[in-house]
Write a protein that holds these residues in place. Sequence first.
Motif, mmCIF file in Angstrom:
data_model
loop_
_atom_site.group_PDB
_atom_site.id
_atom_site.type_symbol
_atom_site.label_atom_id
_atom_site.label_comp_id
_atom_site.label_asym_id
_atom_site.label_seq_id
_atom_site.Cartn_x
_atom_site.Cartn_y
_atom_site.Cartn_z
ATOM 1 N N ALA A 87 0.826 -1.212 0.000
ATOM 2 C CA ALA A 87 0.000 0.000 0.000
ATOM 3 C C ALA A 87 0.859 1.261 0.000
ATOM 4 C CB ALA A 87 -0.944 0.000 1.199
ATOM 5 N N LEU A 88 1.902 1.279 0.815
ATOM 6 C CA LEU A 88 2.776 2.456 0.865
ATOM 7 C C LEU A 88 3.512 2.649 -0.452
ATOM 8 C CD1 LEU A 88 4.214 2.021 4.469
ATOM 9 C CD2 LEU A 88 2.706 3.867 3.693
ATOM 10 N N GLY A 89 4.048 1.562 -1.004
ATOM 11 C CA GLY A 89 4.788 1.663 -2.258
ATOM 12 C C GLY A 89 3.930 2.139 -3.405
ATOM 13 N N THR A 90 2.719 1.623 -3.513
ATOM 14 C CA THR A 90 1.850 2.053 -4.613
ATOM 15 C C THR A 90 1.382 3.489 -4.403
ATOM 16 O OG1 THR A 90 -0.026 0.945 -3.545
ATOM 17 C CG2 THR A 90 1.106 -0.261 -5.282
ATOM 18 N N ALA A 91 1.191 3.895 -3.146
ATOM 19 C CA ALA A 91 0.834 5.297 -2.875
ATOM 20 C C ALA A 91 1.978 6.225 -3.249
ATOM 21 C CB ALA A 91 0.474 5.473 -1.400
ATOM 22 N N GLN A 92 3.201 5.848 -2.893
ATOM 23 C CA GLN A 92 4.351 6.677 -3.213
ATOM 24 C C GLN A 92 4.533 6.818 -4.721
ATOM 25 O OE1 GLN A 92 6.835 4.274 -0.746
ATOM 26 N NE2 GLN A 92 6.807 5.716 0.970
ATOM 27 N N GLN A 93 4.300 5.744 -5.448
ATOM 28 C CA GLN A 93 4.366 5.834 -6.901
ATOM 29 C C GLN A 93 3.249 6.711 -7.454
ATOM 30 O OE1 GLN A 93 4.551 1.727 -8.249
ATOM 31 N NE2 GLN A 93 6.780 1.818 -8.315
ATOM 32 N N VAL A 112 -4.645 -0.092 8.606
ATOM 33 C CA VAL A 112 -4.229 -1.500 8.594
ATOM 34 C C VAL A 112 -5.123 -2.311 9.528
ATOM 35 C CG1 VAL A 112 -2.242 -3.044 8.818
ATOM 36 C CG2 VAL A 112 -1.861 -0.634 8.409
ATOM 37 N N ASN A 113 -5.326 -3.589 9.197
ATOM 38 C CA ASN A 113 -6.229 -4.396 10.020
ATOM 39 C C ASN A 113 -5.595 -4.989 11.269
ATOM 40 O OD1 ASN A 113 -4.893 -6.181 8.136
ATOM 41 N ND2 ASN A 113 -6.410 -7.754 8.572
ATOM 42 N N TRP A 114 -4.398 -4.556 11.638
ATOM 43 C CA TRP A 114 -3.818 -4.823 12.964
ATOM 44 C C TRP A 114 -2.531 -4.024 13.077
ATOM 45 C CZ3 TRP A 114 -6.956 -6.804 16.333
ATOM 46 C CH2 TRP A 114 -6.498 -7.197 17.600
ATOM 47 N N ARG A 115 -1.992 -3.950 14.254
ATOM 48 C CA ARG A 115 -0.711 -3.269 14.453
ATOM 49 C C ARG A 115 0.357 -3.906 13.565
ATOM 50 N NH1 ARG A 115 3.434 -5.902 15.943
ATOM 51 N NH2 ARG A 115 2.672 -6.687 17.909
ATOM 52 N N PRO A 116 1.175 -3.098 12.878
ATOM 53 C CA PRO A 116 2.139 -3.677 11.947
ATOM 54 C C PRO A 116 3.170 -4.584 12.613
ATOM 55 C CG PRO A 116 1.885 -1.318 11.553
ATOM 56 C CD PRO A 116 1.166 -1.632 12.836
ATOM 57 N N CYS A 117 3.714 -5.490 11.810
ATOM 58 C CA CYS A 117 4.852 -6.302 12.248
ATOM 59 C C CYS A 117 6.096 -5.405 12.296
ATOM 60 C CB CYS A 117 5.078 -7.462 11.284
ATOM 61 S SG CYS A 117 5.710 -6.948 9.666
ATOM 62 N N VAL A 118 7.222 -5.969 12.710
ATOM 63 C CA VAL A 118 8.429 -5.146 12.839
ATOM 64 C C VAL A 118 8.855 -4.548 11.495
ATOM 65 C CG1 VAL A 118 9.328 -6.205 14.928
ATOM 66 C CG2 VAL A 118 9.892 -7.214 12.731
ATOM 67 N N GLN A 119 8.749 -5.304 10.423
ATOM 68 C CA GLN A 119 9.132 -4.773 9.112
ATOM 69 C C GLN A 119 8.242 -3.594 8.724
ATOM 70 O OE1 GLN A 119 9.579 -6.722 4.801
ATOM 71 N NE2 GLN A 119 7.440 -6.409 5.404
ATOM 72 N N CYS A 120 6.936 -3.779 8.849
ATOM 73 C CA CYS A 120 5.998 -2.757 8.396
ATOM 74 C C CYS A 120 5.974 -1.562 9.338
ATOM 75 C CB CYS A 120 4.618 -3.365 8.226
ATOM 76 S SG CYS A 120 4.621 -4.631 6.920
ATOM 77 N N GLY A 122 8.731 -0.292 10.576
ATOM 78 C CA GLY A 122 9.797 0.519 9.997
ATOM 79 C C GLY A 122 9.366 1.189 8.715
ATOM 80 N N ALA A 123 8.659 0.458 7.868
ATOM 81 C CA ALA A 123 8.190 1.033 6.607
ATOM 82 C C ALA A 123 7.243 2.203 6.862
ATOM 83 C CB ALA A 123 7.494 -0.042 5.769
ATOM 84 N N THR A 124 6.385 2.069 7.863
ATOM 85 C CA THR A 124 5.467 3.149 8.233
ATOM 86 C C THR A 124 6.253 4.370 8.704
ATOM 87 O OG1 THR A 124 3.774 1.544 8.880
ATOM 88 C CG2 THR A 124 3.552 3.780 9.766
ATOM 89 N N LEU A 125 7.216 4.127 9.551
ATOM 90 C CA LEU A 125 8.030 5.198 10.127
ATOM 91 C C LEU A 125 8.706 6.040 9.055
ATOM 92 C CD1 LEU A 125 9.117 6.259 12.888
ATOM 93 C CD2 LEU A 125 11.035 4.708 12.560
ATOM 94 N N TRP A 126 9.233 5.390 8.017
ATOM 95 C CA TRP A 126 9.999 6.092 6.996
ATOM 96 C C TRP A 126 9.164 6.593 5.831
ATOM 97 C CZ3 TRP A 126 13.800 7.356 9.650
ATOM 98 C CH2 TRP A 126 14.512 6.457 10.444
ATOM 99 N N SER A 127 7.881 6.259 5.804
ATOM 100 C CA SER A 127 7.055 6.564 4.626
ATOM 101 C C SER A 127 6.600 8.014 4.547
ATOM 102 C CB SER A 127 5.816 5.671 4.620
ATOM 103 O OG SER A 127 4.948 6.054 5.689
ATOM 104 N N GLY A 128 6.561 8.688 5.680
ATOM 105 C CA GLY A 128 6.055 10.057 5.704
ATOM 106 C C GLY A 128 4.591 10.185 6.067
ATOM 107 N N VAL A 129 3.891 9.072 6.275
ATOM 108 C CA VAL A 129 2.488 9.189 6.679
ATOM 109 C C VAL A 129 2.411 9.926 8.013
ATOM 110 C CG1 VAL A 129 1.678 7.146 5.420
ATOM 111 C CG2 VAL A 129 2.441 6.911 7.803
ATOM 112 N N ARG A 130 1.312 10.607 8.219
ATOM 113 C CA ARG A 130 1.131 11.387 9.441
ATOM 114 C C ARG A 130 0.214 10.696 10.446
ATOM 115 N NH1 ARG A 130 5.386 13.022 9.478
ATOM 116 N NH2 ARG A 130 6.138 14.619 8.062
ATOM 117 N N ALA A 131 -0.351 9.564 10.045
ATOM 118 C CA ALA A 131 -1.185 8.808 10.980
ATOM 119 C C ALA A 131 -1.165 7.332 10.603
ATOM 120 C CB ALA A 131 -2.619 9.327 10.987
ATOM 121 N N LEU A 132 -1.263 6.508 11.625
ATOM 122 C CA LEU A 132 -1.414 5.063 11.476
ATOM 123 C C LEU A 132 -2.705 4.685 12.182
ATOM 124 C CD1 LEU A 132 -0.441 2.165 10.804
ATOM 125 C CD2 LEU A 132 0.780 2.203 12.997
ATOM 126 N N VAL A 133 -3.624 4.109 11.434
ATOM 127 C CA VAL A 133 -4.922 3.709 11.976
ATOM 128 C C VAL A 133 -4.966 2.193 11.975
ATOM 129 C CG1 VAL A 133 -7.423 3.895 11.713
ATOM 130 C CG2 VAL A 133 -5.947 5.800 11.000
#
Length: 200
Positions: A87-93, A112-120, A122-133
């Motif tokens: 989702a983040l990659g396609t949004a960034q494109q 997202v339908n649950w709290r992200p795993c460790v990989q995601c 990090g991806a959320t942190l670096w993506s620039g989004v201003r909220a995680l729901v």
Amino acid sequence: MRLASRGYSISLPAWVEAEVREVPDVLPTREERMALVHRLADRNWREGHGGPFAALVAETGTGRVVSVGVNVVLASGVSSAHAEVVALGTAQQAVGTWDLGAPAMPAHELVVNWRPCVQCYGATLWSGVRALVVAGDGPELEELTTFDEGPMREDWAEQLRARGVDVVQDVLREEALDTFRAYRVAVDASGATVYNARRG
């Protein structure tokens, strides 16, 4: 040295386009956005493309959906092809930049339908989004699905907030758990693939 490949790509399954065709471009409430995420997550595992996970990126203020993603680890053969990453990659494109929080850009959120795993995480942190729901957070996901979400910090939400990412929790939580329970029944009945880190 001969390179085995010059790159790889991750694509959404064809059924996703059909699933969202009649969905409005704007979903004004977070509950509406999460309901779509749940629908995609439930269909994804039934289609056999990956785990019961989905995500979307939307403009926070308007509710305009920028992208959706589902977990396509099994379909792509790429272990990092989690719903959030897709989702983040396609949004960034779609918006033309890796930074979804760039100046003069509307604030974006990841749903997202649950709290992200460790990989995601990090991806959320670096993506620039201003909220995680998220629909929820806690041990239920791992208990029900047997996925290994990795060694997450207990203060994960506070760490995001400290970096300018608002965290909204418990949006349609029970609906997420219903999807995970259905997935678990199928895993127990058919031995569906659950990919995990090797823990001992």
